[in-house]
Design a protein around this motif. Structure first.
Motif, PDB file in Angstrom:
ATOM      1  N   MET A 110       0.852  -1.185   0.000  1.00 15.85           N
ATOM      2  CA  MET A 110       0.000   0.000   0.000  1.00 15.85           C
ATOM      3  C   MET A 110       0.888   1.234   0.000  1.00 15.85           C
ATOM      4  SD  MET A 110      -3.151   1.200   0.158  1.00 15.85           S
ATOM      5  CE  MET A 110      -4.115  -0.168   0.796  1.00 15.85           C
ATOM      6  N   LEU A 111       0.712   2.128  -0.952  1.00 13.39           N
ATOM      7  CA  LEU A 111       1.487   3.349  -1.000  1.00 13.39           C
ATOM      8  C   LEU A 111       1.009   4.309   0.081  1.00 13.39           C
ATOM      9  CD1 LEU A 111       1.694   4.062  -4.825  1.00 13.39           C
ATOM     10  CD2 LEU A 111       3.558   3.403  -3.325  1.00 13.39           C
ATOM     11  N   LEU A 112       1.945   4.886   0.830  1.00 11.88           N
ATOM     12  CA  LEU A 112       1.606   5.904   1.806  1.00 11.88           C
ATOM     13  C   LEU A 112       1.554   7.261   1.132  1.00 11.88           C
ATOM     14  CD1 LEU A 112       3.871   4.755   4.779  1.00 11.88           C
ATOM     15  CD2 LEU A 112       1.454   4.292   4.425  1.00 11.88           C
ATOM     16  N   TYR A 113       0.923   8.210   1.828  1.00 13.36           N
ATOM     17  CA  TYR A 113       0.776   9.549   1.260  1.00 13.36           C
ATOM     18  C   TYR A 113       2.125  10.143   0.908  1.00 13.36           C
ATOM     19  CZ  TYR A 113       0.031  14.599   1.194  1.00 13.36           C
ATOM     20  OH  TYR A 113       0.036  15.923   0.851  1.00 13.36           O
ATOM     21  N   SER A 114       3.101   9.982   1.800  1.00 13.91           N
ATOM     22  CA  SER A 114       4.417  10.582   1.546  1.00 13.91           C
ATOM     23  C   SER A 114       5.057   9.974   0.314  1.00 13.91           C
ATOM     24  CB  SER A 114       5.324  10.392   2.762  1.00 13.91           C
ATOM     25  OG  SER A 114       5.470   9.009   3.051  1.00 13.91           O
ATOM     26  N   ALA A 115       4.860   8.651   0.126  1.00 12.94           N
ATOM     27  CA  ALA A 115       5.444   7.995  -1.051  1.00 12.94           C
ATOM     28  C   ALA A 115       4.790   8.492  -2.328  1.00 12.94           C
ATOM     29  CB  ALA A 115       5.292   6.482  -0.923  1.00 12.94           C
TER      30      ALA A 115
ATOM     31  N   LEU B  34      -9.646  15.146   6.481  1.00 13.20           N
ATOM     32  CA  LEU B  34      -8.871  14.112   5.788  1.00 13.20           C
ATOM     33  C   LEU B  34      -8.465  12.988   6.725  1.00 13.20           C
ATOM     34  CD1 LEU B  34      -6.610  16.274   3.455  1.00 13.20           C
ATOM     35  CD2 LEU B  34      -8.616  14.918   2.837  1.00 13.20           C
ATOM     36  N   ASP B  35      -8.234  13.307   7.992  1.00 10.01           N
ATOM     37  CA  ASP B  35      -7.857  12.257   8.939  1.00 10.01           C
ATOM     38  C   ASP B  35      -9.009  11.275   9.147  1.00 10.01           C
ATOM     39  OD1 ASP B  35      -5.360  13.344   9.243  1.00 10.01           O
ATOM     40  OD2 ASP B  35      -5.887  14.515  11.027  1.00 10.01           O
TER      41      ASP B  35
ATOM     42  N   TRP C  47     -11.137  10.463   6.837  1.00 14.79           N
ATOM     43  CA  TRP C  47     -11.427   9.780   5.570  1.00 14.79           C
ATOM     44  C   TRP C  47     -10.950   8.339   5.573  1.00 14.79           C
ATOM     45  CZ3 TRP C  47     -13.627   8.333   1.443  1.00 14.79           C
ATOM     46  CH2 TRP C  47     -12.939   7.682   0.414  1.00 14.79           C
ATOM     47  N   ARG C  48      -9.741   8.104   6.053  1.00 21.24           N
ATOM     48  CA  ARG C  48      -9.210   6.738   5.997  1.00 21.24           C
ATOM     49  C   ARG C  48     -10.079   5.773   6.788  1.00 21.24           C
ATOM     50  NH1 ARG C  48      -3.875   6.730   4.101  1.00 21.24           N
ATOM     51  NH2 ARG C  48      -2.895   8.789   4.084  1.00 21.24           N
ATOM     52  N   LYS C  49     -10.448   6.172   8.018  1.00 22.68           N
ATOM     53  CA  LYS C  49     -11.242   5.279   8.856  1.00 22.68           C
ATOM     54  C   LYS C  49     -12.667   5.153   8.329  1.00 22.68           C
ATOM     55  CE  LYS C  49     -12.953   4.680  13.581  1.00 22.68           C
ATOM     56  NZ  LYS C  49     -12.969   5.239  14.959  1.00 22.68           N
ATOM     57  N   LEU C  50     -13.303   6.293   8.042  1.00 25.85           N
ATOM     58  CA  LEU C  50     -14.688   6.249   7.581  1.00 25.85           C
ATOM     59  C   LEU C  50     -14.791   5.612   6.196  1.00 25.85           C
ATOM     60  CD1 LEU C  50     -15.947   9.767   8.734  1.00 25.85           C
ATOM     61  CD2 LEU C  50     -16.099   7.579   9.934  1.00 25.85           C
ATOM     62  N   GLY C  51     -13.809   5.890   5.345  1.00 24.05           N
ATOM     63  CA  GLY C  51     -13.815   5.285   4.018  1.00 24.05           C
ATOM     64  C   GLY C  51     -13.764   3.776   4.092  1.00 24.05           C
TER      65      GLY C  51
END
Length: 599
Positions: free
Chosen positions: A1-6, A41-42, A44-48
């Motif tokens: 899984m690509l991270l945001y920084s990557a 945005l924080d 989003w990951r959990k709710l998504g």
């Protein structure tokens, strides 16, 4: 899984932008003008992830045999259970999803059920390829009304359309290399037919006084989709000739009848301008003789649009192309719906036009507004009278890759594509993703056409100015992740299911296939031998049972049951189970009719 920084550090220009942050202090007033969203945005990951799980559970629910396909809801049901006003304070996602589960889902007729046979499918964002793309589409949130508004959105749409044209083996006059041709992804075939009609109107009225618009005539058959009648209402085409069809001709348009109607209207002082031929009508999947109709259209200067909204996807199969898609080179435009047959999700039709001048003339309102007069890719531009954006020099945009590059680079890419293709779908990764990550698999099908470097403004080829939803990305994802071979297998599978059902119909002497409507493009039209009332009762019983959802039409004055096979997840067992339900319901209908007769 690509991270945001990557992801961000790999984007073009990321290094430059990283050191480009302003060091100027923020004023107190600017700091005060800050709005905090309840969902950031924080979240989003959990709710998504929660929504993804919810959707996955929904599809498991659809595959249960006890899930009714057609909703039993009554008009007004939702108003009775939802509040009459919006909440003052925002609620938690869990509460919203609870109401979706409790109130919304019971009111859905489940188009994505493998036992949904009522209409040609709305194939669907739950197909993994298209749904993954749809997450990106929603996240990017871009429009492509002009090239500069999002260059990749425009150019990927062009590339995807050319790939699709190759896959369907469309005539050269509709391909990217044809200098006058153009293609666009409107939201639906209804929009595509409207665009074709306004182009025909512009061509027919060229050099004529405006009042001649009241004399325009469009031609169709009694099997043509109603979207043409609506397009005529919108464009002010007052005269629409609806030609009769007959079972003896498999409900297809007759070129001789068209010729006679056109001559009669011309003699009466009217202006014949447009004819719509269909490959795969909604009622029975009838196929109009495009080549013969094209000859009539050419003799009288009619714009010929071929509507292949559902059936066009079957042109991926060479035998189907040979049987049903001859004569397309004589058409002025062609529309088909990837969102029906090619898994691309709703709002992705495709329109190919032989001479785009007339589309631009019809849809470009003179000199564009100042905010639409821009620079393309940093190169000064000039605007023609149609509002198109044309570069004064050089290519269309930095790094687009559409202009022809070094020969050795192209050959190297093609060789890489051949290696990827040989490895098979999903080679290089256990999760089905490409190992190279370079997009070189595209070259296996011959590589993208070297499209002109002059930017395209889709606002001049579509009715809505916005031209949103990044449709090219969704189509591109499906073409990349399925490949031509995967889509051919899918379409062949649908034909095999069609034949399976037709064979079962013929094995039961109580039923008949409808004369003049042979099984075609996944559609099977059948009847219970008997009255129209008995067939209507049969359909009501099947749909009420929840075992399947079918629809009806009228052919040659008779009530006909339609079973449209094309759902993404539909397999042989689902077709067989649906037919068993039809047989059970037929037994009940016939027994009830016999009891009434005895009484």
């Amino acid at each position: 899984m690509l991270l945001y920084s990557a992801i961000t550090t790999s984007l073009p220009g990321a290094e430059k932008q990283a050191g480009h942050r302003s060091s100027e202090p923020t004023s107190a007033r600017a700091r005060e003008l800050t709005y905090t969203h309840p969902l950031g945005l924080d979240s989003w990951r959990k709710l998504g992830q929660g929504v993804v799980d919810f959707v996955a559970d929904y599809y498991r629910y659809l595959h249960r045999t006890d899930t009714p396909v057609m909703s039993a809801a009554q008009p007004g049901f939702l108003r009775a259970v939802l509040p009459t006003a919006p909440p003052e304070r925002g609620e938690r996602l869990e509460a919203v999803l609870h109401d979706v589960r409790t109130h919304i889902i019971p009111g859905l007729s489940h188009w994505q059920s493998p036992r949904f046979f009522a209409y040609f499918p709305m194939n669907t964002r739950h197909v993994v390829a298209s749904m993954l793309a749809d997450i990106l589409v929603s996240g990017f949130g871009v429009l492509a009304f002009q090239w500069l508004s999002s260059p990749a959105c425009t150019e990927l749409e062009q590339i995807s359309l050319e790939w699709l044209a190759q896959l369907l083996d469309l005539p050269p006059c509709f391909r990217a290399a044809a200098p006058a041709a153009a293609a666009v992804l409107p939201g639906s075939a209804s929009e595509a037919v409207l665009v074709a009609l306004v182009a025909a109107r512009a061509r027919a009225l060229e050099g004529r006084p405006p009042e001649d618009a009241t004399r325009l005539v469009a031609y169709a058959t009694d099997q043509t989709h109603s979207c043409l009648a609506k397009a005529c209402l919108v464009t002010g085409v007052r005269h629409v000739r609806v030609l009769s069809t007959h079972a003896a001709r498999q409900f297809a348009m007759e070129a001789a009848a068209l010729e006679e109607a056109v001559r009669r209207d011309a003699a009466a002082g009217l202006l014949p301008c447009f004819v719509c031929a269909t490959v795969g009508t909604t009622s029975s999947c009838a196929v109009d003789p495009v080549g013969e109709v094209a000859q009539v259209a050419a003799r009288h200067g009619l714009w010929l649009n071929v509507d292949a909204a559902w059936a066009g996807a079957f042109a991926v199969l060479p035998d189907q192309r040979e049987l049903y898609f001859g004569g397309l080179e004589g058409a002025d435009s062609l529309d088909l719906n990837p969102h029906k047959g090619l898994l691309t999700g709703w709002e992705c039709s495709a329109l190919y036009v032989k001479d785009a001048r007339w589309v631009k003339k019809a849809l470009t309102p003179g000199v564009p507004e100042a905010y639409l007069q821009d620079k393309c890719g940093g190169t000064a531009t000039s605007r023609g009278t149609d509002g198109s954006c044309a570069a004064d020099s050089g290519g269309g945009g930095g790094g687009s890759g559409l202009a022809a590059g070094p020969a050795e680079g192209r050959e190297e890419q093609q060789e890489e594509g051949k290696e990827d293709a040989a490895a098979g779908p999903g080679a290089g990764s256990s999760d089905g993703t490409s190992g190279s990550g370079s997009g070189s698999t595209a070259a296996a099908a011959g590589g993208p056409a070297r499209l002109p470097a002059v930017p395209v403004d889709f606002k001049d080829l579509d009715v809505p100015l916005g031209h949103g939803r990044f449709r090219g990305l969704r189509l591109w994802f499906v073409l990349r992740l399925y490949g031509a071979e995967g889509l051919r297998r899918l379409m062949r599978h649908r034909l095999l299911l069609q034949d399976f059902l037709a064979d079962m119909v013929l094995e039961d002497p109580r039923f008949e296939l409808v004369l003049g409507a042979p099984p075609r493009f996944g559609l099977v039209c059948f009847r219970l031998r008997g009255s129209d009332a008995a067939n209507a009762a049969l359909l009501d019983s099947v749909n009420a049972s929840g075992a399947a959802f079918m629809s009806h039409t009228t052919l040659a004055g008779r009530y006909v049951v339609r079973c449209a096979i094309g759902g993404t997840w539909t397999q042989g067992r689902h077709v067989e189970a649906a037919w068993r339900a039809v047989q059970r319901c037929a037994t009940g209908v016939l027994q009830e009719a016999a009891g009434v007769a005895d009484g």
